[in-house]
Design an enzyme around this catalytic site. Structure first.
Site, PDB file in Angstrom:
ATOM      1  N   LYS A 217      55.099 105.569  89.011  1.00 27.53           N
ATOM      2  CA  LYS A 217      55.620 105.525  90.388  1.00 27.53           C
ATOM      3  C   LYS A 217      56.340 106.825  90.731  1.00 27.53           C
ATOM      4  O   LYS A 217      57.356 107.162  90.144  1.00 27.53           O
ATOM      5  CB  LYS A 217      56.610 104.379  90.586  1.00 27.53           C
ATOM      6  CG  LYS A 217      56.931 104.241  92.088  1.00 27.53           C
ATOM      7  CD  LYS A 217      58.172 103.450  92.382  1.00 27.53           C
ATOM      8  CE  LYS A 217      59.375 104.282  92.700  1.00 27.53           C
ATOM      9  NZ  LYS A 217      59.285 105.138  93.893  1.00 27.53           N
ATOM     10  N   GLY A 269      65.612 110.039  86.464  1.00 26.52           N
ATOM     11  CA  GLY A 269      66.254 109.866  87.763  1.00 26.52           C
ATOM     12  C   GLY A 269      67.756 109.837  87.593  1.00 26.52           C
ATOM     13  O   GLY A 269      68.301 110.399  86.638  1.00 26.52           O
ATOM     14  N   THR A 271      71.680 108.557  87.032  1.00 22.88           N
ATOM     15  CA  THR A 271      72.358 107.746  86.020  1.00 22.88           C
ATOM     16  C   THR A 271      72.582 106.330  86.537  1.00 22.88           C
ATOM     17  O   THR A 271      72.447 105.362  85.786  1.00 22.88           O
ATOM     18  CB  THR A 271      73.679 108.435  85.618  1.00 22.88           C
ATOM     19  OG1 THR A 271      73.329 109.686  85.013  1.00 22.88           O
ATOM     20  CG2 THR A 271      74.484 107.616  84.630  1.00 22.88           C
ATOM     21  N   GLU A 291      65.916 109.750  81.139  1.00 22.77           N
ATOM     22  CA  GLU A 291      66.311 111.150  81.383  1.00 22.77           C
ATOM     23  C   GLU A 291      67.104 111.132  82.679  1.00 22.77           C
ATOM     24  O   GLU A 291      66.534 110.957  83.751  1.00 22.77           O
ATOM     25  CB  GLU A 291      65.075 112.042  81.567  1.00 22.77           C
ATOM     26  CG  GLU A 291      64.124 112.058  80.388  1.00 22.77           C
ATOM     27  CD  GLU A 291      64.551 113.005  79.294  1.00 22.77           C
ATOM     28  OE1 GLU A 291      65.623 113.627  79.417  1.00 22.77           O
ATOM     29  OE2 GLU A 291      63.823 113.108  78.308  1.00 22.77           O
ATOM     30  N   CYS A 325      68.244 118.694  87.316  1.00 26.48           N
ATOM     31  CA  CYS A 325      69.165 117.857  86.544  1.00 26.48           C
ATOM     32  C   CYS A 325      69.971 118.696  85.558  1.00 26.48           C
ATOM     33  O   CYS A 325      71.121 118.407  85.276  1.00 26.48           O
ATOM     34  CB  CYS A 325      68.388 116.792  85.805  1.00 26.48           C
ATOM     35  SG  CYS A 325      66.998 117.494  84.900  1.00 26.48           S
ATOM     36  N   GLU A 422      77.612 115.069  89.835  1.00 23.04           N
ATOM     37  CA  GLU A 422      76.440 115.887  90.087  1.00 23.04           C
ATOM     38  C   GLU A 422      76.320 116.132  91.603  1.00 23.04           C
ATOM     39  O   GLU A 422      76.207 115.179  92.370  1.00 23.04           O
ATOM     40  CB  GLU A 422      75.234 115.083  89.597  1.00 23.04           C
ATOM     41  CG  GLU A 422      74.037 115.887  89.296  1.00 23.04           C
ATOM     42  CD  GLU A 422      72.908 115.014  88.748  1.00 23.04           C
ATOM     43  OE1 GLU A 422      72.898 113.788  88.971  1.00 23.04           O
ATOM     44  OE2 GLU A 422      72.027 115.589  88.097  1.00 23.04           O
TER      45      GLU A 422
HETATM   46  P1  NAP Z   1      66.828 107.974  91.650  1.00 22.28           P
HETATM   47  O1  NAP Z   1      67.364 107.575  92.952  1.00 22.28           O
HETATM   48  O2  NAP Z   1      67.403 107.382  90.432  1.00 22.28           O
HETATM   49  O3  NAP Z   1      65.260 107.711  91.712  1.00 22.28           O
HETATM   50  C1  NAP Z   1      64.397 107.999  90.644  1.00 22.28           C
HETATM   51  C2  NAP Z   1      63.180 107.113  90.752  1.00 22.28           C
HETATM   52  O4  NAP Z   1      63.557 105.748  90.528  1.00 22.28           O
HETATM   53  C3  NAP Z   1      62.514 107.142  92.117  1.00 22.28           C
HETATM   54  O5  NAP Z   1      61.128 107.030  91.942  1.00 22.28           O
HETATM   55  C4  NAP Z   1      63.107 105.911  92.767  1.00 22.28           C
HETATM   56  O6  NAP Z   1      62.322 105.426  93.813  1.00 22.28           O
HETATM   57  C5  NAP Z   1      63.128 104.943  91.605  1.00 22.28           C
HETATM   58  N1  NAP Z   1      64.073 103.832  91.741  1.00 22.28           N
HETATM   59  C6  NAP Z   1      65.105 103.683  92.603  1.00 22.28           C
HETATM   60  N2  NAP Z   1      65.751 102.515  92.378  1.00 22.28           N
HETATM   61  C7  NAP Z   1      65.102 101.905  91.357  1.00 22.28           C
HETATM   62  C8  NAP Z   1      65.286 100.677  90.660  1.00 22.28           C
HETATM   63  N3  NAP Z   1      66.277  99.843  90.953  1.00 22.28           N
HETATM   64  N4  NAP Z   1      64.429 100.370  89.658  1.00 22.28           N
HETATM   65  C9  NAP Z   1      63.436 101.208  89.313  1.00 22.28           C
HETATM   66  N5  NAP Z   1      63.204 102.385  89.952  1.00 22.28           N
HETATM   67  C10 NAP Z   1      64.039 102.739  90.949  1.00 22.28           C
HETATM   68  O7  NAP Z   1      66.930 109.535  91.433  1.00 22.28           O
HETATM   69  P2  NAP Z   1      66.487 110.649  92.437  1.00 22.28           P
HETATM   70  O8  NAP Z   1      67.531 110.728  93.478  1.00 22.28           O
HETATM   71  O9  NAP Z   1      65.069 110.471  92.848  1.00 22.28           O
HETATM   72  O10 NAP Z   1      66.484 111.944  91.498  1.00 22.28           O
HETATM   73  C11 NAP Z   1      67.604 112.714  91.276  1.00 22.28           C
HETATM   74  C12 NAP Z   1      68.241 112.361  89.945  1.00 22.28           C
HETATM   75  O11 NAP Z   1      67.313 112.509  88.883  1.00 22.28           O
HETATM   76  C13 NAP Z   1      69.385 113.263  89.605  1.00 22.28           C
HETATM   77  O12 NAP Z   1      70.475 112.495  89.145  1.00 22.28           O
HETATM   78  C14 NAP Z   1      68.841 114.138  88.486  1.00 22.28           C
HETATM   79  O13 NAP Z   1      69.795 114.663  87.637  1.00 22.28           O
HETATM   80  C15 NAP Z   1      67.914 113.214  87.811  1.00 22.28           C
HETATM   81  N6  NAP Z   1      66.893 113.951  87.057  1.00 22.28           N
HETATM   82  C16 NAP Z   1      66.982 113.951  85.687  1.00 22.28           C
HETATM   83  C17 NAP Z   1      66.049 114.649  84.925  1.00 22.28           C
HETATM   84  C18 NAP Z   1      66.135 114.674  83.430  1.00 22.28           C
HETATM   85  O14 NAP Z   1      65.145 115.033  82.811  1.00 22.28           O
HETATM   86  N7  NAP Z   1      67.223 114.267  82.832  1.00 22.28           N
HETATM   87  C19 NAP Z   1      65.020 115.331  85.561  1.00 22.28           C
HETATM   88  C20 NAP Z   1      64.951 115.317  86.947  1.00 22.28           C
HETATM   89  C21 NAP Z   1      65.902 114.601  87.678  1.00 22.28           C
HETATM   90  P3  NAP Z   1      62.605 105.970  95.301  1.00 22.28           P
HETATM   91  O15 NAP Z   1      62.315 107.408  95.331  1.00 22.28           O
HETATM   92  O16 NAP Z   1      61.633 105.234  96.114  1.00 22.28           O
HETATM   93  O17 NAP Z   1      64.018 105.643  95.606  1.00 22.28           O
END
Ligand code: NAP
Ligand code: MG
Length: 512
Positions: A217, A269, A271, A291, A325, A422
């Site tokens: 997804k 995504g 935390t 991650e 991230c 962050e």
């Molecule tokens: P996010 O809001 O956590 O979303 C990540 C993914 O999870 C999206 O596809 C999101 O869908 C989905 N999602 C949302 N709620 C969910 C739930 N309850 N159950 C399952 N999936 C769910 O994060 P983001 O805002 O897209 O990304 C930014 C974050 O990612 C930052 O905190 C960044 O540090 C982190 N990140 C970490 C790494 C690493 O390797 N450590 C790499 C890249 C990014 P939707 O888009 O439809 O909401």
């Protein structure tokens, strides 16, 4: 609409617009002469890119309409114009996708000789290379990152990831001598918006190489390149159901996490969502890798080559709009060089070009979404109201779209929100330290532990400091360098499990 500047502005420039000065700078250095950049003619990247009016789900090797019959808009964050419509997948679609993945796992993919599996992955890598210019443009239009980043960083890494893992496919017995690796089964993979295609590659390539099938997804705001990847999988002749891509919102992700017939969840995504997923999997048989976020410290010692370090710091936080991230979002500077470093930083951010992400001259593109822009504003305002001092060029931002100028804070203390949370935008928090021990303590003083950087002339200091940093990746005299052979992942609230290298292969295997 011009947004109100944070209330604690320290000076007002001639034309009445607020500017924010660093009090630590000597008075003669406070002449922030923003807006004296060279002007270039526009140089947009071009390629024949075709965006479909609508993208369906990719299930069992075919593009299918979603069960809900609903679609949502994907917009270009640089101008807020609608690019296309994306299918809204729900639990019913996820179930179809998981069933297809299970069938493909049992009937085709796990039965196929590893050498044959490898051929498909090589083929995918080669088609990505052929289409890399087109994919880079799509990535930039949909997500807002500069073409310099998507063309020169993301796409080459995407292809490299598939090549690297294709090479391992028939050599897994050598990767884990005597341990007889076997695939896990069906993997649910959920990815964020900051590196859409690269995160898809990080997830898909090792899973496929190890013999698993997948339901992926993408993030809601950046699904287009995932659907073009689905077309590439078809073109490569990948057997039906081996990879299924279900677009949609957080609920769609939740349906994947909660599906009974999935063997592993791999999530990248925030935390907050990572914690929800970890709780949901307690007591199930599903394996999990997370991650998550980061608040990386870049430690700048007084003996470092300062000009090179400043360039590394700039690329570590400002390029890619800080949507990384592992961005070096905290800069720890040894006290003796603090005035020099902030002067250089200030001069450098003044000439960074914020603008059209498709323009090859742009250094900073658009913020991915209105929601993310609001979050950056909110955190910057908290920094100002908690007493930190903001340096922000008064550059002209495009009228439409989501933009934020490159900025940094001085006078930051460890308890400020901008030192702990962050920001995920082009905003750096600068702090000082006196001794290496103090630098290590400050660097480790966050709930996260994804990455860090050390800048010094002395190799011995690098080893001494790197060994004491609680971070999954430590870069020395460089920053944000990625390689599929090298494992990536975090400590503490940055998650667990590793992607890349042998560790990443192990995360998609079970052992007899
Ligand atoms: P996010 O809001 O956590 O979303 C990540 C993914 O999870 C999206 O596809 C999101 O869908 C989905 N999602 C949302 N709620 C969910 C739930 N309850 N159950 C399952 N999936 C769910 O994060 P983001 O805002 O897209 O990304 C930014 C974050 O990612 C930052 O905190 C960044 O540090 C982190 N990140 C970490 C790494 C690493 O390797 N450590 C790499 C890249 C990014 P939707 O888009 O439809 O909401
Ligand atoms: Mg978009």
């Amino acid at each position: 609409m011009a947004r109100k500047s944070p209330s604690r502005s320290l000076a007002v420039q001639d034309n009445g617009a607020p500017a924010h000065f660093v009090t630590a700078l000597a008075p003669e250095d406070r002449r922030l002469n923003f807006g004296t950049k060279w002007d270039y003619a526009p140089a947009p990247e071009t390629a024949p890119v075709k965006i479909q009016p609508r993208y369906e789900l990719f299930i069992d090797g075919k593009f299918v309409t979603p069960h809900s019959g609903k679609y949502f808009d994907s917009i270009n964050p640089a101008n807020e114009k609608k690019l296309t419509e994306i299918a809204q997948g729900d639990a019913h679609d996820v179930d179809r996708a998981v069933k297809a993945a299970r069938r493909a796992y049992e009937k085709t993919w796990s039965k196929m000789p590893a050498r044959e599996r490898g051929k498909y992955i090589y083929r995918i890598a080669r088609i990505i290379q052929e289409k890399s210019r087109e994919l880079a443009i799509l990535e930039t239009m949909d997500g807002g990152k500069t073409i310099k980043e998507s063309r020169d960083v993301d796409l080459p890494l995407v292809a490299t990831h598939f090549f690297y893992h294709a090479g391992w496919t028939d050599k897994l017995d050598y990767a884990f001598p005597g341990r007889k690796p076997r695939p896990l089964g069906v993997c649910g993979q959920i990815i964020p918006w900051n590196f859409p295609l690269l995160m898809a590659a990080w997830k898909l390539a090792p899973a496929l190489a190890c013999g698993n099938t997948v339901v992926l997804k993408p993030a809601e705001t950046t699904s287009i390149t995932a659907m073009h990847l689905a077309q590439i999988l078809q073109e490569a002749g990948l057997p039906d159901g081996v990879v299924n891509i279900v677009t949609g919102a957080g609920e769609t992700g939740r349906a994947i996490v909660e599906h009974d017939d999935i063997d592993k969840i791999a999530f990248t995504g925030s935390t907050d969502v990572g914690k929800i997923i970890a709780k949901a999997l307690v007591g199930t048989k599903k394996k999990l890798t997370l991650e998550l976020g980061g608040k990386a410290a870049n430690i700048l010692m007084e003996d470092a080559p300062i000009d090179q370090a400043v360039e590394g710091i700039i690329s570590g936080i400002y390029f890619n709009q800080g949507h990384v991230c592992c961005a070096g979002s905290r800069l720890l500077v040894q006290e003796s060089i603090f005035p020099t470093v902030i002067r250089k930083l200030r001069d450098r951010i003044t000439v960074l070009r914020v603008g059209d992400p498709l323009d090859k001259n742009s250094d900073i593109g658009a913020i991915n979404s209105k929601m993310q822009l609001d979050r950056i504003h909110e955190l910057v305002e908290s920094g100002v109201s908690e007493g930190a001092e903001l340096v922000q060029p008064r550059c002209k931002l495009p009228e439409r779209g989501y933009w934020y100028p490159p900025s940094f804070f001085t006078g930051v203390t460890a308890t400020h929100r901008i030192a702990q949370e962050e920001i995920f935008g082009p905003v750096l928090s600068v702090m000082t330290f006196r001794t290496p021990e103090e630098a290590i303590e400050r660097a480790n003083n966050t709930p996260y532990g994804l990455s860090a950087g050390v800048w010094t002339d002395k190799g011995s200091k690098i080893f001494k400091i790197a060994n004491k940093l609680r971070a999954g990746v430590v870069w020395a005299n460089t920053y944000n360098k990625f390689d599929p052979t090298s494992p990536f992942g975090g400590y503490k609230e940055s998650g667990f499990g590793r992607e890349g290298g042998l560790h990443g292969l192990a995360a998609y295997s079970q052992f007899a």
